[in-house]
Enzyme design. Structure first.
Site, mmCIF file in Angstrom:
data_model
loop_
_atom_site.group_PDB
_atom_site.id
_atom_site.type_symbol
_atom_site.label_atom_id
_atom_site.label_comp_id
_atom_site.label_asym_id
_atom_site.label_seq_id
_atom_site.Cartn_x
_atom_site.Cartn_y
_atom_site.Cartn_z
ATOM 1 N N LEU A 144 0.904 -0.834 -0.034
ATOM 2 C CA LEU A 144 -0.292 0.218 -0.429
ATOM 3 C C LEU A 144 0.344 1.110 -0.106
ATOM 4 C CD1 LEU A 144 -2.508 -0.750 2.697
ATOM 5 C CD2 LEU A 144 -2.709 -0.788 0.481
ATOM 6 N N ASP A 145 0.670 1.965 -0.284
ATOM 7 C CA ASP A 145 1.276 3.679 -0.765
ATOM 8 C C ASP A 145 1.591 3.464 1.101
ATOM 9 O OD1 ASP A 145 1.355 3.771 -3.324
ATOM 10 O OD2 ASP A 145 -0.619 4.970 -3.242
ATOM 11 N N LYS A 146 2.504 4.391 0.655
ATOM 12 C CA LYS A 146 2.257 5.069 2.056
ATOM 13 C C LYS A 146 1.176 6.092 3.147
ATOM 14 C CE LYS A 146 5.807 7.765 5.384
ATOM 15 N NZ LYS A 146 7.121 9.409 5.355
ATOM 16 N N ARG A 254 -5.188 6.451 -7.243
ATOM 17 C CA ARG A 254 -5.253 8.434 -7.748
ATOM 18 C C ARG A 254 -5.197 8.927 -8.538
ATOM 19 N NH1 ARG A 254 0.207 7.937 -3.762
ATOM 20 N NH2 ARG A 254 -0.368 10.151 -3.885
#
Length: 326
Positions: A144-146, A254
């Site tokens: 997962l993205d930070k 996103r």
């Protein structure tokens, strides 16, 4: 007269004989050694294999030899150069949504990387290993993205890791995210099928852009990407969406939502920077990206049972949604 203490004698590295357990069964010999000989350069690992210093069941083996339970691996002595101590990784447990002998599902907070690298000293996996020193095997199944919160899977056995990664690769998992976007999302816009291309910007950062035209000079490098969108709630000037991804591209949700004209609230890369600043300075002081991995469905790697895991919105996200309701 004081006699100086003798200098400490460094112990010479010894040959080790390691028996392959369930956690390493099916692994290639080179990958097994890279884990056993942490810090040893890859080139050196391959050199000792080629030289015949590594033995499997007393016989020579190749780098791509697959290990089986019960195999005995002769690990040769390797002396590492002295190096400065790295950053201390603090032990930390994360909220557990599901756990058994094969896997752990945690609810990752926003702002925490899943692993170290790219300027980050450590992440969830390193902290979890510190918190569970007796665990023989802990590996990330996916990422997962930070900035993204929510469900993150970690395998406790190699067999579970490979089985789950195969499911992710073959798109046999159900992954749904909650995303708060700016504006009123059109009810009839339910599918985004737009190719994406990864590239490195002049700032050295990793970016992703949409490729819509076959005449784009990099069109052949772009990958088809599909997101399914459903409006969960209509809010004052915003829409809370459920986004189910059919492909797992970098920054897919996103970029898809921003390209559709509805950037995610708080997105530092692809968002509306003025709106993000206003939200961070507003009454709720909301200064994170509103993207949360809320649902994950997959087949259990051992039982074959279908699991559906759910993670509720973090409190700050829930508070924002409540405040924006008409």
């Amino acid at each position: 007269m004081l006699t100086p203490a003798p200098a400490p004698v460094q112990e010479r590295p010894q040959v080790r004989r390691v028996t392959v357990d369930e956690g390493s069964a099916g692994q290639r010999l080179d990958n097994f050694l890279l884990r056993e000989l942490k810090g040893v350069p890859k080139t050196h690992v391959y050199r000792v294999i080629r030289a015949g210093e590594v033995r499997v069941n007393k016989g020579r083996a190749h780098a791509d030899t697959r290990l089986e339970i019960g195999d005995e691996v002769r690990v040769p002595p390797v002396r590492l150069p002295e190096k400065a101590a790295g950053p201390v990784v603090p032990a930390k447990e994360f909220p557990v949504v599901f756990e058994d002998d094969h896997l752990i599902a945690v609810n990752k907070p926003a702002g925490v990387a899943v692993h170290g690298g790219s300027g980050v000293s450590f992440g969830v996996i390193e902290q979890l290993r510190q918190a569970r020193p007796t665990a023989k095997f802990l590996e990330l199944v996916h990422r997962l993205d930070k900035e993204t919160s929510g469900l993150l899977l970690i395998a406790k056995k190699r067999s579970a890791l490979t089985a789950l990664q195969d499911q992710f690769r073959e798109r046999e998992t159900g992954k749904t995210y909650a995303a708060l976007v700016i504006g009123d999302w059109a009810e009839n816009k339910k599918v985004i099928d737009v190719a994406l291309l990864k590239f490195t910007g002049s700032d050295g950062e990793r970016w992703v852009r949409v490729v819509e035209n076959s005449h784009d000079p990099q069109a052949d490098q772009a990958k088809r990407s599909i997101s399914l969108v459903r409006v969960a709630q209509r809010l004052k000037g915003f829409s809370l969406l459920d986004v189910t991804i059919k492909t797992g591209r970098t920054h897919q949700i996103r970029v898809h939502l921003a390209h559709a004209g509805h950037p995610i609230v708080g997105d530092p890369k692809y968002g509306d920077f003025e709106a993000n600043r206003a939200m961070a300075r507003g009454a709720l002081k909301f200064d994170r990206m509103f993207l949360h991995a809320k649902r994950l469905q997959f087949t259990h790697p051992a039982s074959g049972e279908t699991l559906e895991l759910l993670a509720e919105l973090p409190q700050d996200c829930a508070d924002l949604v409540k405040a924006l309701r008409p």
